[in-house]
Design a protein around this motif. Sequence first.
Motif, PDB file in Angstrom:
ATOM      1  N   LEU A  49      10.933  22.922 -20.029  1.00 35.17           N
ATOM      2  CA  LEU A  49       9.763  23.710 -19.835  1.00 35.17           C
ATOM      3  C   LEU A  49      10.100  24.800 -20.154  1.00 35.17           C
ATOM      4  O   LEU A  49      11.020  25.822 -19.117  1.00 35.17           O
ATOM      5  CB  LEU A  49       8.811  23.499 -18.578  1.00 35.17           C
ATOM      6  CG  LEU A  49       8.555  21.598 -18.352  1.00 35.17           C
ATOM      7  CD1 LEU A  49       8.144  21.637 -16.373  1.00 35.17           C
ATOM      8  CD2 LEU A  49       7.465  20.981 -18.610  1.00 35.17           C
ATOM      9  N   LEU A  50       9.308  26.087 -20.785  1.00 29.39           N
ATOM     10  CA  LEU A  50       9.588  26.943 -20.989  1.00 29.39           C
ATOM     11  C   LEU A  50       8.204  27.642 -20.923  1.00 29.39           C
ATOM     12  O   LEU A  50       6.792  27.712 -21.035  1.00 29.39           O
ATOM     13  CB  LEU A  50       9.647  26.669 -22.555  1.00 29.39           C
ATOM     14  CG  LEU A  50      10.532  26.527 -23.824  1.00 29.39           C
ATOM     15  CD1 LEU A  50      11.357  26.356 -24.890  1.00 29.39           C
ATOM     16  CD2 LEU A  50      12.120  26.439 -22.820  1.00 29.39           C
ATOM     17  N   ALA A  88       5.475  26.543 -23.607  1.00 26.83           N
ATOM     18  CA  ALA A  88       6.520  25.572 -24.943  1.00 26.83           C
ATOM     19  C   ALA A  88       6.663  24.552 -24.534  1.00 26.83           C
ATOM     20  O   ALA A  88       7.973  24.214 -23.375  1.00 26.83           O
ATOM     21  CB  ALA A  88       6.712  26.397 -25.833  1.00 26.83           C
ATOM     22  N   ILE A  89       7.238  23.277 -25.134  1.00 23.24           N
ATOM     23  CA  ILE A  89       8.079  22.311 -24.332  1.00 23.24           C
ATOM     24  C   ILE A  89       9.463  21.982 -24.984  1.00 23.24           C
ATOM     25  O   ILE A  89       9.002  22.524 -26.845  1.00 23.24           O
ATOM     26  CB  ILE A  89       7.366  20.698 -24.376  1.00 23.24           C
ATOM     27  CG1 ILE A  89       6.819  20.344 -25.086  1.00 23.24           C
ATOM     28  CG2 ILE A  89       6.268  21.389 -22.999  1.00 23.24           C
ATOM     29  CD1 ILE A  89       6.782  19.190 -24.747  1.00 23.24           C
ATOM     30  N   ILE A  90      10.161  21.604 -25.331  1.00 22.62           N
ATOM     31  CA  ILE A  90      11.558  21.219 -26.041  1.00 22.62           C
ATOM     32  C   ILE A  90      11.741  19.527 -25.354  1.00 22.62           C
ATOM     33  O   ILE A  90      11.620  19.607 -23.957  1.00 22.62           O
ATOM     34  CB  ILE A  90      12.732  21.833 -25.983  1.00 22.62           C
ATOM     35  CG1 ILE A  90      12.467  23.180 -26.680  1.00 22.62           C
ATOM     36  CG2 ILE A  90      13.881  21.408 -26.728  1.00 22.62           C
ATOM     37  CD1 ILE A  90      13.676  24.209 -26.329  1.00 22.62           C
ATOM     38  N   GLN A 118      -0.885  19.829 -31.367  1.00 22.48           N
ATOM     39  CA  GLN A 118      -1.345  20.706 -31.372  1.00 22.48           C
ATOM     40  C   GLN A 118      -3.170  20.515 -30.427  1.00 22.48           C
ATOM     41  O   GLN A 118      -3.812  21.301 -30.119  1.00 22.48           O
ATOM     42  CB  GLN A 118      -1.765  19.870 -32.709  1.00 22.48           C
ATOM     43  CG  GLN A 118      -0.566  20.708 -33.521  1.00 22.48           C
ATOM     44  CD  GLN A 118      -0.121  20.057 -34.084  1.00 22.48           C
ATOM     45  OE1 GLN A 118      -1.023  19.171 -35.101  1.00 22.48           O
ATOM     46  NE2 GLN A 118      -0.131  20.237 -35.666  1.00 22.48           N
ATOM     47  N   ALA A 119      -2.988  19.177 -30.060  1.00 23.08           N
ATOM     48  CA  ALA A 119      -4.743  19.051 -29.551  1.00 23.08           C
ATOM     49  C   ALA A 119      -4.644  19.960 -27.927  1.00 23.08           C
ATOM     50  O   ALA A 119      -4.738  20.057 -27.899  1.00 23.08           O
ATOM     51  CB  ALA A 119      -4.184  17.280 -29.134  1.00 23.08           C
ATOM     52  N   MET A 123       2.776  24.084 -27.525  1.00 23.70           N
ATOM     53  CA  MET A 123       3.876  24.542 -28.878  1.00 23.70           C
ATOM     54  C   MET A 123       4.711  23.504 -28.432  1.00 23.70           C
ATOM     55  O   MET A 123       5.937  23.420 -27.450  1.00 23.70           O
ATOM     56  CB  MET A 123       4.826  25.763 -29.035  1.00 23.70           C
ATOM     57  CG  MET A 123       3.728  26.390 -29.761  1.00 23.70           C
ATOM     58  SD  MET A 123       3.625  28.081 -29.870  1.00 23.70           S
ATOM     59  CE  MET A 123       5.411  28.283 -30.079  1.00 23.70           C
ATOM     60  N   LEU A 124       4.892  23.231 -29.404  1.00 25.06           N
ATOM     61  CA  LEU A 124       6.573  21.791 -29.457  1.00 25.06           C
ATOM     62  C   LEU A 124       7.372  22.235 -30.201  1.00 25.06           C
ATOM     63  O   LEU A 124       7.198  22.111 -31.448  1.00 25.06           O
ATOM     64  CB  LEU A 124       6.152  20.279 -29.894  1.00 25.06           C
ATOM     65  CG  LEU A 124       7.497  19.465 -29.551  1.00 25.06           C
ATOM     66  CD1 LEU A 124       8.329  18.913 -29.082  1.00 25.06           C
ATOM     67  CD2 LEU A 124       7.130  17.894 -30.680  1.00 25.06           C
TER      68      LEU A 124
END
Length: 151
Positions: A49-50, A88-90, A118-119, A123-124
């Motif tokens: 988690l970012l 965002a996530i990674i 996107q939904a 951000m991925l």
Amino acid sequence: MRVFEAKLVYEPTLFEVGAKCLTKAELVYDYMKDVLDVHPMQEVFYVILLNQKNRPLGRIAVTSGTVASTLVHPREVFRPAILAGASAIICAHNHPSGDPAPSSADLQATRKLREAAQAVDIMLLDHVILGRPECDPCGVGFYSFRTAGLL
């Protein structure tokens, strides 16, 4: 009727984040490489988690699998991100074989996650497959979907 409460629990990791942003696959690998020792015999899928500046808020193991596969669904991946208010996530998961080359299931899962990102407007940034440099034909020890141009 039974009602459940959802919570996030923050625990320290062995990685000292400091002011580092997870903007490169090498940094993600350093942040996650202890997973290789914790889960040597099964695939485990993690979400990092970012915040807005791509600094980690935490990491969560969302699914565990077998020596050869793990099931992952966008619902499990994005639930902790929404609860934590992540920007965002990674995604990251290990390959117990040590070879980080993506399977067709990895490619398909990444496509689904990209569409779900996107939904929900989170951000991925990347999906990194963790392996070991000595088992990687490229000698790197990880595979980045972003670096490969697939994200």
